[in-house]
Design a protein around this motif. Sequence first.
Motif, PDB file in Angstrom:
ATOM      1  N   VAL A 105      52.581 -49.294  16.833  1.00  0.00           N
ATOM      2  CA  VAL A 105      51.896 -48.698  17.979  1.00  0.00           C
ATOM      3  C   VAL A 105      50.396 -48.554  17.701  1.00  0.00           C
ATOM      4  CG1 VAL A 105      51.854 -46.749  19.565  1.00  0.00           C
ATOM      5  CG2 VAL A 105      54.030 -47.502  18.586  1.00  0.00           C
ATOM      6  N   ILE A 106      50.047 -48.162  16.470  1.00  0.00           N
ATOM      7  CA  ILE A 106      48.623 -48.037  16.130  1.00  0.00           C
ATOM      8  C   ILE A 106      47.941 -49.401  16.183  1.00  0.00           C
ATOM      9  CG2 ILE A 106      47.044 -47.515  14.231  1.00  0.00           C
ATOM     10  CD1 ILE A 106      48.880 -45.218  13.459  1.00  0.00           C
ATOM     11  N   ASP A 107      48.606 -50.440  15.687  1.00  0.00           N
ATOM     12  CA  ASP A 107      48.054 -51.796  15.767  1.00  0.00           C
ATOM     13  C   ASP A 107      47.767 -52.179  17.213  1.00  0.00           C
ATOM     14  OD1 ASP A 107      48.231 -52.181  13.042  1.00  0.00           O
ATOM     15  OD2 ASP A 107      50.139 -53.243  13.129  1.00  0.00           O
ATOM     16  N   LEU A 108      48.731 -51.871  18.089  1.00  0.00           N
ATOM     17  CA  LEU A 108      48.563 -52.203  19.498  1.00  0.00           C
ATOM     18  C   LEU A 108      47.405 -51.408  20.107  1.00  0.00           C
ATOM     19  CD1 LEU A 108      49.526 -53.741  21.957  1.00  0.00           C
ATOM     20  CD2 LEU A 108      51.263 -51.971  22.329  1.00  0.00           C
ATOM     21  N   ALA A 109      47.303 -50.132  19.738  1.00  0.00           N
ATOM     22  CA  ALA A 109      46.193 -49.307  20.234  1.00  0.00           C
ATOM     23  C   ALA A 109      44.856 -49.855  19.763  1.00  0.00           C
ATOM     24  CB  ALA A 109      46.368 -47.867  19.771  1.00  0.00           C
ATOM     25  N   GLU A 110      44.802 -50.306  18.516  1.00  0.00           N
ATOM     26  CA  GLU A 110      43.560 -50.869  17.974  1.00  0.00           C
ATOM     27  C   GLU A 110      43.141 -52.101  18.775  1.00  0.00           C
ATOM     28  OE1 GLU A 110      40.311 -51.419  15.309  1.00  0.00           O
ATOM     29  OE2 GLU A 110      41.558 -49.724  15.892  1.00  0.00           O
TER      30      GLU A 110
END
Length: 778
Positions: A132-137
């Motif tokens: 999820v953090i990767d996608l947010a980045e």
Amino acid sequence: MIAKSGRDAFMKLNRPPFRFRGCLQAKKESTRHLARPAYALSTPSPASKDDTDMIASFDHPNPFFKSSPLSPSGLFNHNFLTTPNAFRALSQSTLRRAEILTRRISRARGSPHEMGQVVKNLDRLSDMLCGVIDLAELIRNAHPDPNWIQSAEEVYDYLCQFMNVLNTHLDLYEVLRAVLSDPELVKSLSPEAHETALIFWRDFEKSGVNLPVAQREKFVTLSSEILSLGRQFLVETTSARPPASIKPSELQGLKDRGMGERIRLQAKFTQRDILVYPGSLQAQMIMHSAPEEEPRRKVYMAANTSTPSQIQTLESLLHARGELARLVGKESYAHMTLGDKMAKSPENVSHFLDAILDHTRPYARRALRALSARKQGHLNTPPLPLIQAWDRDFYCPPEPPAPPVALPPLTLGTVFMGLSRLFRNLYGISLRPVDVAPGEIWHSDVRKLEVVDEETGTLGWIYADLFHRRGKPGGAAHYTVRCSRRTDDDDEGGDIQFYNESERDQETVRISKEFDFAHRTRIPGQDGVFQLPVVVLLCEFARPTASRGPTTLSWHEVLTLFHEMGHAMHSMIGRTEYQNVSGTRCATDFVELPSILMEHFLTSPTVLSLFDVDQTPVREAGNHHEDPCRSIDTHTQILFAALDQIYHSPAAFNTDFDSTTALAKLYEDRGLIPYVPGTSWQTQFGHLFGYGATYYSYLFDRAIASRVWRKLFVHDPLSRETGEKFKREILMHGGAKNPWSMVSGVLDAPELAAGDAQAMAEVGRWKIEDEVSVPGRH
């Protein structure tokens, strides 16, 4: 460049998405004959339908990709991910699921089964949060909708706060320590699982988890301070410098007649000195074209002068890092950072830098003498006048990089066709354009490529967002949105006993599970079900239009695309059972090897022939820009790497440390072009934050990539046997294997396997001057 994402978040030091500033490449026209080898080359396979479809998909002005007739989807084919609020809901669901799994790991002691699942569950925990953090980045950097960007910022901060809790979670640390202290448990771990466990262990200890409570709180405070100072430092690195005041009389004889005339008209109209701002087109023109030394000196001084506040920000950052390292018992920040890198220690980095400096210095001195001779001829001075920092670009003016042979204009589709053909020849892997569902992509420019292995089928997907648009970040980057990992042995059912009010928790985590369970498949010929990787490439090429036709790439853009596709294929091929070591999730001083190697393939006429559907042989002689000053730039990059080590050494912890004095002393001791008193360039060295103590990495990987190219590929760059060796020894392992073992294996060099001071020095002695990459591309 590898963009920052969740790969750095859980149990890893966070790094923002920095880009190396490419050094100016000064070249002059020369002719280089590419000798034909005396033995037969591998025969390239012909262009397939997928290859020719690539040209149509990328070069058709509009629409770029047709949408599939399927029902609307969400981002990356996640059906529920259709609105910013849905993204917020995903983060909340993921956090709850992560809390449940954290509770399970924390309570593992006392159950042999649960202890056996600890490493797997830590990796699952990392994966569900990083996904999820990767996608947010990605979203906060690439999405054009400010509502999506706002949601991504919130999701990123929300989950990273929980990451910070996990990094100092004492129960997780104690459970992992119990696993690694049990000989029978360690014996039961696969080599990859053991390496993953050690990575988690080292990152826990870097986070000060084993410190007493007061010191642990101090660690958290210092970490927040470092992040804040780092962000401030980055803002200041790009802040405008005061202008230089140039007299119109100082600009007589400008080589650039067009801009020179405009400047003179400006001065005549305003009746005063010209204010030239560092970094502007005027400043670049003066540095390249002004025959008089004084205006160049003024522009250089303006561009390299700092305010006391800017210097204070940097020195506060360096001091805080030193204090953080001392807190966890390390001599310096470099000692803390390098323990899990190929270099292992600052001393070993010094061995590498000393060796590469010794190798480079004679070439750089020779180039410097050539510049001095030009200055002598220009100014009619006594022999070999001193070259100053503001002379470099005037006496060796930069020119755009150029291919080794004459080529027709290369469209984006043609280059992607060549990439697919290259990968098929080397690895049996092709790129296949595929349709997208409505809502799957964040902008109509984005193309989707399926990466297909001839034996095992789909390896993963690449989303290519390649065209410039307002608001999109500049430069080029590779984002990992989803990593490879094995999923059939997750024991997901074991989480349920740790739910609170089971039915409510099951509904809460449903969205996270749906997100997590996407992109999984059983691989033919392999045990288990694997999560397939998804990556995104961001570039800023010119858009195709109906009037101008397809996008035509400059040679620098072709190099950039090959570089970023090297990262992408590392992500695709690096299929491991644990996501924390998959693909590009490996040591900082190893990760650039595959991408830099890709640039070398562009020096081969055999490879360049793959850009032609009919495979017309490329002529093996042509005009090629050699760079007489490249060695000067390489020498400068070595000094920057040495400065990075000095700034993160024990010296930076001293209260009387002066970063400008350290810079001046380094140039006095080891420089070729003298330091200019009154300047303080270090406040523009943005990579001191993102690559603190590891700036040597790009030079290091350049040297290894050059060695691999010359030893394995240069004579037969399309050899399937050699490609399979590189895939087997390097690409497939990601970070799951000791990188020194990988380099030793691919080069058949057992003397490197120890990865000690001698190995570092040996790499420093390898030649890097014949490769094509611009120092600093990441």
